[in-house]
Design a protein around this motif. Structure first.
Motif, PDB file in Angstrom:
ATOM      1  N   ALA A 157      32.615  -8.139  29.980  1.00 40.69           N
ATOM      2  CA  ALA A 157      32.070  -8.668  31.230  1.00 40.69           C
ATOM      3  C   ALA A 157      31.508 -10.072  31.031  1.00 40.69           C
ATOM      4  CB  ALA A 157      30.991  -7.734  31.764  1.00 40.69           C
ATOM      5  N   GLY A 158      30.817 -10.287  29.897  1.00 41.04           N
ATOM      6  CA  GLY A 158      30.234 -11.601  29.638  1.00 41.04           C
ATOM      7  C   GLY A 158      31.274 -12.694  29.533  1.00 41.04           C
ATOM      8  N   ALA A 159      32.418 -12.375  28.908  1.00 41.05           N
ATOM      9  CA  ALA A 159      33.485 -13.369  28.773  1.00 41.05           C
ATOM     10  C   ALA A 159      34.091 -13.708  30.129  1.00 41.05           C
ATOM     11  CB  ALA A 159      34.565 -12.848  27.825  1.00 41.05           C
ATOM     12  N   PHE A 160      34.270 -12.686  30.958  1.00 43.20           N
ATOM     13  CA  PHE A 160      34.837 -12.929  32.284  1.00 43.20           C
ATOM     14  C   PHE A 160      33.857 -13.732  33.137  1.00 43.20           C
ATOM     15  CE2 PHE A 160      35.823 -11.930  36.689  1.00 43.20           C
ATOM     16  CZ  PHE A 160      37.199 -12.124  36.711  1.00 43.20           C
ATOM     17  N   LEU A 161      32.570 -13.382  33.078  1.00 48.08           N
ATOM     18  CA  LEU A 161      31.566 -14.114  33.842  1.00 48.08           C
ATOM     19  C   LEU A 161      31.490 -15.576  33.402  1.00 48.08           C
ATOM     20  CD1 LEU A 161      28.494 -11.734  34.308  1.00 48.08           C
ATOM     21  CD2 LEU A 161      29.876 -12.815  36.087  1.00 48.08           C
ATOM     22  N   ALA A 162      31.590 -15.814  32.103  1.00 42.31           N
ATOM     23  CA  ALA A 162      31.536 -17.186  31.595  1.00 42.31           C
ATOM     24  C   ALA A 162      32.669 -18.025  32.189  1.00 42.31           C
ATOM     25  CB  ALA A 162      31.605 -17.189  30.071  1.00 42.31           C
ATOM     26  N   VAL A 163      33.847 -17.432  32.292  1.00 39.33           N
ATOM     27  CA  VAL A 163      34.988 -18.134  32.898  1.00 39.33           C
ATOM     28  C   VAL A 163      34.754 -18.338  34.390  1.00 39.33           C
ATOM     29  CG1 VAL A 163      37.427 -17.876  33.526  1.00 39.33           C
ATOM     30  CG2 VAL A 163      36.684 -17.375  31.192  1.00 39.33           C
ATOM     31  N   ALA A 164      34.328 -17.260  35.075  1.00 37.27           N
ATOM     32  CA  ALA A 164      34.174 -17.319  36.525  1.00 37.27           C
ATOM     33  C   ALA A 164      33.068 -18.264  36.966  1.00 37.27           C
ATOM     34  CB  ALA A 164      33.913 -15.917  37.068  1.00 37.27           C
ATOM     35  N   ARG A 165      32.109 -18.539  36.085  1.00 32.62           N
ATOM     36  CA  ARG A 165      30.995 -19.410  36.441  1.00 32.62           C
ATOM     37  C   ARG A 165      31.078 -20.788  35.784  1.00 32.62           C
ATOM     38  NH1 ARG A 165      26.306 -14.666  36.028  1.00 32.62           N
ATOM     39  NH2 ARG A 165      26.667 -13.832  38.138  1.00 32.62           N
ATOM     40  N   ASP A 166      32.232 -21.095  35.234  1.00 35.52           N
ATOM     41  CA  ASP A 166      32.426 -22.384  34.570  1.00 35.52           C
ATOM     42  C   ASP A 166      32.954 -23.403  35.581  1.00 35.52           C
ATOM     43  OD1 ASP A 166      33.226 -24.569  33.078  1.00 35.52           O
ATOM     44  OD2 ASP A 166      34.055 -23.378  31.440  1.00 35.52           O
ATOM     45  N   PRO A 167      32.184 -24.450  35.901  1.00 34.64           N
ATOM     46  CA  PRO A 167      32.651 -25.444  36.882  1.00 34.64           C
ATOM     47  C   PRO A 167      33.971 -26.100  36.485  1.00 34.64           C
ATOM     48  CG  PRO A 167      30.306 -25.709  36.454  1.00 34.64           C
ATOM     49  CD  PRO A 167      30.818 -24.726  35.427  1.00 34.64           C
ATOM     50  N   ALA A 168      34.212 -26.256  35.184  1.00 35.16           N
ATOM     51  CA  ALA A 168      35.464 -26.881  34.732  1.00 35.16           C
ATOM     52  C   ALA A 168      36.649 -25.990  35.065  1.00 35.16           C
ATOM     53  CB  ALA A 168      35.403 -27.157  33.230  1.00 35.16           C
ATOM     54  N   VAL A 169      36.480 -24.680  34.919  1.00 35.58           N
ATOM     55  CA  VAL A 169      37.548 -23.745  35.274  1.00 35.58           C
ATOM     56  C   VAL A 169      37.798 -23.800  36.781  1.00 35.58           C
ATOM     57  CG1 VAL A 169      38.210 -21.308  35.378  1.00 35.58           C
ATOM     58  CG2 VAL A 169      37.121 -22.217  33.316  1.00 35.58           C
ATOM     59  N   ALA A 170      36.720 -23.804  37.560  1.00 30.05           N
ATOM     60  CA  ALA A 170      36.866 -23.871  39.019  1.00 30.05           C
ATOM     61  C   ALA A 170      37.637 -25.120  39.429  1.00 30.05           C
ATOM     62  CB  ALA A 170      35.499 -23.835  39.688  1.00 30.05           C
TER      63      ALA A 170
END
Length: 341
Positions: free
Chosen positions: A133-146
């Motif tokens: 869950a932490g890895a997925f959240l890190a991606v989902a909350r990363d402005p660079a990914v967005a």
């Protein structure tokens, strides 16, 4: 001498026939039971090592016969492919071996219901075994990914489309998130193609508006009318005053999630609190499904400004405050007074 040679030839021919017959029976005989066997084939494993793994797992009946069959009869020059495989018998050797030759790996499935927040989706991904869950959240909350995925906000909240997904073992959290955003974009394009005249929402505004519609009703048939109510409020400059935004604002303010809204929560100033802030909140409060997206871009035509729950999942809609106050009295005050007796 000739007789002895003939006997040897006959013995050799007999042995070859027995071997051929044994491998033919092996090839055509299904093996295994209904219990699933999971086999992980590592990269670079030799054909003999793969056969050994399959036999030891119970997917193939016998390692010696299986290897002889692969080497002498099947003679398939394709390489076995690495990955995680699942077998549920009974299966013939060809059914087992061809699955690994073709790379038909085991897929891990998970389903995301409509209206969940990104942190709730992360827990579902974790339970599927694909990513913590932490890895997925890190991606989902990363402005660079967005930014890279074309999302107009700093997180993927509101753009992780609710659906059933299937991925092989070893997929990255980033790849899972990308697939969900791609599904959102596909559904948004369909909703956008049916956009009503006069609806000028951008993709980000539509995702935000749809997330509010999604959280206000679980009835797909009501979503266009709920969308109409909120659109009417926006048009006349009335605050949206929707409880789900208060709960989301409280989560962002305090780190706690609760469906019980206090008076302090209602009056707490926050950009996501539509009781204290005008217009749309700064971003989505959940991840909406297709029906809510369609409703956001093609709301019903109505004069309503209010709605009240009937306490069964449906709502009473009203065009003015007098009607609304009467509905509140009937479906909130009197309803719960009678229920408490």
């Amino acid at each position: 001498m000739a007789l002895a040679l003939g006997v040897l030839v006959a013995v050799a021919a007999g042995a070859a026939f027995v071997a051929w017959r044994t491998l033919t029976v092996f090839r055509t005989t299904p093996y295994g039971d209904v219990e699933e066997k999971v086999v992980v084939v590592p990269p670079g494993a030799s054909a003999r090592a793969v056969v050994r793994l399959l036999a030891h797992s119970g997917a193939l009946a016998d390692e010696r016969h299986a290897w002889a069959y692969v080497r002498w009869l099947k003679r398939d020059h394709r390489a076995f492919r690495a990955g995680e495989y699942a077998f549920q018998g009974p299966l013939t050797p060809d059914q087992v071996l061809d699955r690994v030759y073709l790379g038909q790996v085991r897929l891990h499935r998970f389903t995301v219901p409509e209206g969940l927040r990104v942190d709730e989706i992360a827990e579902i991904v974790q339970r599927s075994g694909l990513a913590p869950a932490g890895a997925f959240l890190a991606v989902a909350r990363d402005p660079a990914v967005a930014r890279a995925l074309g999302v107009p906000f700093s997180t993927l909240e509101g753009f992780l489309f609710p659906d059933t997904y299937s991925f092989p073992r070893g997929v990255s959290a980033r790849a899972v998130a990308e697939a969900m955003v791609d599904r959102f974009k596909a559904e948004y394009a369909r909703a956008d193609a049916a956009r009503s005249p006069g609806v000028s929402f951008t993709m980000g505004e539509a995702a935000t508006f749809a997330s509010i519609v999604e959280k206000e009703t679980g009835r797909p048939e009501e979503r266009p009318r709920i969308a109409c109510v909120f659109r009417n409020r926006l048009r006349i400059g009335m605050r949206l005053q929707t409880d789900p935004t208060v709960m989301y604002a409280t989560l962002l303010r305090t780190g706690r999630w609760s469906r019980n809204i206090t008076r302090a929560d209602l009056h707490a100033a926050h950009p996501y609190n539509t009781y204290t802030s005008s217009g749309l909140p700064p971003g989505p409060i959940a991840n909406a499904g297709a029906a809510a997206l369609r409703a956001a871009l093609a709301p019903a035509d109505c004069a309503d400004l209010y709605f009240v729950s009937r306490n069964d999942g449906t709502h009473v809609f009203c065009p003015d405050l007098t009607c609304h106050q009467a509905a509140v009295r009937t479906w909130q005050i009197d309803f719960f007074r009678h229920a408490a007796r």
